[in-house]
Motif scaffolding. Structure first.
Motif, PDB file in Angstrom:
ATOM      1  N   MET A 186       0.809  -1.201   0.000  1.00  9.35           N
ATOM      2  CA  MET A 186       0.000   0.000   0.000  1.00  9.35           C
ATOM      3  C   MET A 186       0.854   1.268   0.000  1.00  9.35           C
ATOM      4  O   MET A 186       0.313   2.351   0.057  1.00  9.35           O
ATOM      5  CB  MET A 186      -0.933   0.011   1.208  1.00  9.35           C
ATOM      6  N   GLY A 187       2.166   1.105  -0.070  1.00 13.16           N
ATOM      7  CA  GLY A 187       3.056   2.263  -0.072  1.00 13.16           C
ATOM      8  C   GLY A 187       2.799   3.206  -1.232  1.00 13.16           C
ATOM      9  O   GLY A 187       2.858   4.425  -1.079  1.00 13.16           O
ATOM     10  N   VAL A 188       2.494   2.639  -2.400  1.00 16.83           N
ATOM     11  CA  VAL A 188       2.206   3.467  -3.571  1.00 16.83           C
ATOM     12  C   VAL A 188       0.944   4.277  -3.323  1.00 16.83           C
ATOM     13  O   VAL A 188       0.891   5.485  -3.599  1.00 16.83           O
ATOM     14  CB  VAL A 188       2.074   2.605  -4.842  1.00 16.83           C
ATOM     15  N   ALA A 189      -0.082   3.648  -2.792  1.00 12.41           N
ATOM     16  CA  ALA A 189      -1.342   4.347  -2.527  1.00 12.41           C
ATOM     17  C   ALA A 189      -1.141   5.479  -1.526  1.00 12.41           C
ATOM     18  O   ALA A 189      -1.707   6.563  -1.685  1.00 12.41           O
ATOM     19  CB  ALA A 189      -2.402   3.366  -2.027  1.00 12.41           C
ATOM     20  N   VAL A 190      -0.318   5.244  -0.503  1.00 11.87           N
ATOM     21  CA  VAL A 190      -0.038   6.286   0.496  1.00 11.87           C
ATOM     22  C   VAL A 190       0.653   7.473  -0.170  1.00 11.87           C
ATOM     23  O   VAL A 190       0.228   8.624  -0.014  1.00 11.87           O
ATOM     24  CB  VAL A 190       0.834   5.734   1.652  1.00 11.87           C
ATOM     25  N   ALA A 191       1.701   7.183  -0.916  1.00  9.25           N
ATOM     26  CA  ALA A 191       2.461   8.255  -1.570  1.00  9.25           C
ATOM     27  C   ALA A 191       1.593   9.040  -2.549  1.00  9.25           C
ATOM     28  O   ALA A 191       1.617  10.280  -2.571  1.00  9.25           O
ATOM     29  CB  ALA A 191       3.675   7.664  -2.290  1.00  9.25           C
ATOM     30  N   VAL A 192       0.822   8.341  -3.349  1.00  4.77           N
ATOM     31  CA  VAL A 192      -0.018   9.001  -4.349  1.00  4.77           C
ATOM     32  C   VAL A 192      -1.123   9.809  -3.664  1.00  4.77           C
ATOM     33  O   VAL A 192      -1.424  10.934  -4.080  1.00  4.77           O
ATOM     34  CB  VAL A 192      -0.579   7.973  -5.353  1.00  4.77           C
ATOM     35  N   THR A 193      -1.702   9.272  -2.615  1.00  4.13           N
ATOM     36  CA  THR A 193      -2.761   9.983  -1.899  1.00  4.13           C
ATOM     37  C   THR A 193      -2.247  11.298  -1.323  1.00  4.13           C
ATOM     38  O   THR A 193      -2.859  12.358  -1.506  1.00  4.13           O
ATOM     39  CB  THR A 193      -3.350   9.103  -0.772  1.00  4.13           C
ATOM     40  N   PHE A 194      -1.108  11.247  -0.647  1.00  2.76           N
ATOM     41  CA  PHE A 194      -0.573  12.481  -0.059  1.00  2.76           C
ATOM     42  C   PHE A 194      -0.009  13.421  -1.130  1.00  2.76           C
ATOM     43  O   PHE A 194      -0.062  14.645  -0.962  1.00  2.76           O
ATOM     44  CB  PHE A 194       0.451  12.163   1.036  1.00  2.76           C
ATOM     45  N   GLY A 195       0.501  12.882  -2.222  1.00  2.00           N
ATOM     46  CA  GLY A 195       0.923  13.726  -3.341  1.00  2.00           C
ATOM     47  C   GLY A 195      -0.257  14.474  -3.934  1.00  2.00           C
ATOM     48  O   GLY A 195      -0.182  15.681  -4.212  1.00  2.00           O
ATOM     49  N   TRP A 196      -1.353  13.763  -4.135  1.00  2.00           N
ATOM     50  CA  TRP A 196      -2.580  14.371  -4.661  1.00  2.00           C
ATOM     51  C   TRP A 196      -3.081  15.451  -3.698  1.00  2.00           C
ATOM     52  O   TRP A 196      -3.418  16.564  -4.102  1.00  2.00           O
ATOM     53  CB  TRP A 196      -3.620  13.285  -4.880  1.00  2.00           C
ATOM     54  N   LEU A 197      -3.100  15.129  -2.421  1.00  4.85           N
ATOM     55  CA  LEU A 197      -3.540  16.094  -1.414  1.00  4.85           C
ATOM     56  C   LEU A 197      -2.690  17.363  -1.475  1.00  4.85           C
ATOM     57  O   LEU A 197      -3.228  18.478  -1.462  1.00  4.85           O
ATOM     58  CB  LEU A 197      -3.460  15.464  -0.020  1.00  4.85           C
TER      59      LEU A 197
END
Length: 136
Positions: free
Chosen positions: A1-12
């Protein structure tokens, strides 16, 4: 889930920086008129929405692959839904209105703009919540 975490906070971070920092501040810069600000805003938000679409697809793929708990899915799906509503329903109205302003019409404040900002606030809260839950 590391990719999802990074992408989520990048999007935010992108949404916070552009929607809540760049967008209102550009109109305070010397020499930036409403037509110039609208022209810049259209280009910036079109690019932001394209990047957001890509990030939403990456998050969706990561969620399908990892199958996290529902409590994680709900806020992230909500963020994606807010983006879809913004792009499909609100931005076309804003584009028509900005076309009229750029053509020289003076119009009152737009309800569509208020709706876009409200959806942006929901999206920010959903991304923050989803990102934190992904870390938990």
């Amino acid at each position: 889930m590391g990719v999802a975490v990074a992408v989520t906070f990048g999007w935010l971070g992108m949404v916070l920086a552009i929607s809540f920092l760049e967008a209102p501040l550009k109109f305070r810069a010397p020499g930036v008129t409403v037509p110039i600000g609208l022209g810049i805003g259209r280009i910036v938000f079109r690019a932001l929405n394209v990047v957001e679409g890509v990030l939403a697809l990456v998050i969706a793929a990561a969620l399908v692959i990892a199958a996290p708990p529902v409590r994680v899915l709900i806020p992230l799906c909500l963020a994606i839904a807010m983006l879809v509503i913004q792009v499909a329903l609100v931005r076309p109205r804003l584009s028509k209105r900005s076309d009229r302003v750029l053509a020289g019409e003076e119009l009152p404040r737009s309800h569509a703009h208020v709706a876009y900002v409200a959806l942006e606030l929901v999206k920010v809260a959903a991304l923050l919540t989803g990102g934190v839950l992904l870390l938990a």
